[in-house]
Design an enzyme around this catalytic site. Structure first.
Site, PDB file in Angstrom:
ATOM      1  CG  HIS A   1       7.218   5.451   9.336  1.00  0.00           C
ATOM      2  ND1 HIS A   1       7.093   4.680   7.527  1.00  0.00           N
ATOM      3  CD2 HIS A   1       6.201   6.473   8.880  1.00  0.00           C
ATOM      4  CE1 HIS A   1       6.062   5.044   7.208  1.00  0.00           C
ATOM      5  NE2 HIS A   1       4.873   5.706   7.949  1.00  0.00           N
TER       6      HIS A   1
ATOM      7  CE  LYS B   1       5.589   3.377   3.243  1.00  0.00           C
ATOM      8  NZ  LYS B   1       4.105   2.961   2.943  1.00  0.00           N
TER       9      LYS B   1
ATOM     10  CE  LYS C   1       3.422   2.237   9.897  1.00  0.00           C
ATOM     11  NZ  LYS C   1       3.988   3.065   9.242  1.00  0.00           N
TER      12      LYS C   1
ATOM     13  CG  HIS D   1      -0.441   1.578   4.458  1.00  0.00           C
ATOM     14  ND1 HIS D   1      -1.182   1.510   5.238  1.00  0.00           N
ATOM     15  CD2 HIS D   1      -0.868   2.476   3.701  1.00  0.00           C
ATOM     16  CE1 HIS D   1      -1.688   2.615   5.888  1.00  0.00           C
ATOM     17  NE2 HIS D   1      -0.927   3.322   4.974  1.00  0.00           N
TER      18      HIS D   1
END
Ligand SMILES: O=C(O)c1cnc2c(C(=O)O)cccc2c1O
Length: 461
Positions: free
Chosen positions: A345, A119, A347, A117
């Site tokens: 999108h 990024k 978090k 996940h």
């Protein structure tokens, strides 16, 4: 007055937090002209004269990504760190066949259901290095009409000689970044590990909160996931008296399986970490928990319409087993930032005051609300099992001047006219689900009663 300010001016105005949202197509200019960046801004020559870059992510559109670099940087060495396996790994590598400057590093995913996940961009310039930690996939739609978060590091100058310990910050940014990248145990990352050790990162004020797959024991337990966050809050967090009764807010775009009830993991384990306080006295009672997750109508009426839900993968089979969770849910609302219709999108997690004016800390991360991302204790709490790679940055008041709390607001007018107010991506206080009407967005069931923004219905299969 020039509408499109230079990137370096936008960057300057966002200091000291250096926390941005992505630009959103189709909303008023004013919501995109302060504290908002596009990927082209991040990669622009205004930020530095690129020599090489490394892109950690989950989804990639290689030709599109290359086009986001200024043309003079498109042939610079680019390392792609991904989690693809087998045929999809072959397919990803095939996309880059024409780009001689692109190399790949496949992150090991030995735990079932784990994903890469994380990024993050590592940007090597001729004058130093920058680290960008964010929430967007490297595909066009993730930078078009969604609410996404970006943290951009200062320009870290090069040191005379490499050191794993020299040139670190009060928040151990360099040590934690080296630990994180080294955890891949990938030879393709060796040069970037050396690069990191060659730079002076003492100006970093955020704390890295990362997750790497594994069954972590001993000291490693508190190096990752929710136990890392707990340890940092016990060392550098708010005093117990400062945050008594303050809620914990979790905001995310996907949800894992929480088990049979809230005591199993959500409140019994995860919330215990997020509500940790200085000195670490484990409180008898946990604080209120408030969660932010879009309703079906938030998605239906969004700028993208139902297709926004294609990036909000909450499945009916998971949801039906944990109806208790939905009692904690609140709507996505971001009037202050002009982003109520730009589906999240991003978090984020925070510890706001009941009057919505302050927060004791703020975390932006790739981690959704799942055990896979944050970790689950096993073997009577002697090991923390994490399935996925995640990374985020934690903002703590003590590292941004001598204070215990941040002033916060999502109101862009207020943010523009003040310094040192932390920019929230969504509005506080939160907005409840409308009883008897609102349902959490689920991506794998049909919605045919009302049309979305584009006049369409949703029939997944
Ligand atoms: O950003 C991410 O890391 C990420 C991860 N997973 C998904 C999925 C899935 O896992 O099925 C579906 C749709 C969007 C995403 C997404 O955006």
């Amino acid at each position: 007055i020039s509408k499109s300010r230079g990137v370096s001016e936008l960057y300057k105005h966002a200091q000291p937090f250096s926390f941005f949202l992505t630009k959103v197509a189709g909303i008023a200019d004013k919501y995109n002209s302060t504290l908002a960046l596009d990927i082209k801004d991040i990669l622009s020559a205004d930020m530095g004269n690129l020599v090489a870059s490394c892109q950690f992510n989950y989804m990639f559109d290689i030709p599109w990504l290359i086009q986001q670099y200024p043309k003079e940087f498109r042939s610079k060495p680019l390392l792609i760190v991904h989690g693809e396996q087998g045929p999809s790994k072959t397919e990803l590598e095939a996309e880059a066949i024409d780009y001689k400057n692109i190399r790949f590093c496949q992150a090991k995913l030995e735990m079932m259901y784990g994903t890469h996940h994380t990024k993050m961009m590592l940007l090597q310039y001729d004058t130093g290095m920058r680290v960008v930690i964010h929430t967007s996939n490297l595909i066009k739609q993730d930078w078009h009409q969604k609410t996404q978060g970006i943290w951009i590091s200062p320009l870290f100058p090069k040191m005379a000689k490499p050191s794993a310990t020299e040139g670190d910050s009060l928040t151990y940014f360099k040590k934690n970044l080296l630990e994180y990248v080294s955890a891949y145990k990938a030879y393709q990352l060796k040069d970037w590990i050396n690069n990191i050790s060659e730079h002076d990162m003492s100006a970093a004020r955020v704390v890295i909160i990362g997750s790497v797959p594994g069954r972590h024991t001993g000291d490693q337990m508190r190096s990752w996931g929710h136990l890392k966050l707990k340890r940092v809050l016990q060392q550098h967090g708010p005093s117990n008296t400062a945050v008594t009764k303050w809620p914990v807010i979790g905001q995310f775009s996907s949800v894992g399986s929480m088990g049979a009830n809230k005591e199993a993991w959500l409140c019994g384990e995860w919330l215990q970490s997020l509500s940790a306080v200085n000195g670490g006295t484990t409180l008898p009672s946990v604080p209120p928990l408030q969660l932010v997750f879009p309703t079906k109508d938030n998605v239906r009426c969004s700028l993208e319409g139902f297709p926004a839900g294609g990036s909000i993968p909450y499945s009916i089979n998971v949801a039906k087993k944990q109806m208790f969770l939905h009692d904690f849910f609140h709507q996505w609302r971001s009037e202050g930032q002009g982003r109520s219709r730009a589906m999240p999108h991003i978090k984020t997690y925070l510890r706001p005051s009941p009057d919505s004016q302050k927060t004791a800390w703020f975390l932006v991360t790739s981690a959704n609300l799942s055990k896979a991302a944050w970790g689950a204790l096993e073997k009577k709490g002697t090991q923390l099992m994490i399935r996925s790679y995640e990374i985020g940055v934690l903002f703590l008041p003590k590292f941004f001047g001598d204070k215990e709390l941040f002033d916060v607001s999502s109101n862009l007018e207020l943010l523009k006219s003040s310094t040192n107010v932390f920019p929230l991506p969504f509005d506080l206080p939160l907005t409840d689900y409308v009883k008897g009407k609102d349902r959490p967005w689920l991506w794998d069931i049909p919605y045919m009663d009302l049309p979305d923004t584009n006049g369409n219905i949703w029939c997944p299969r």
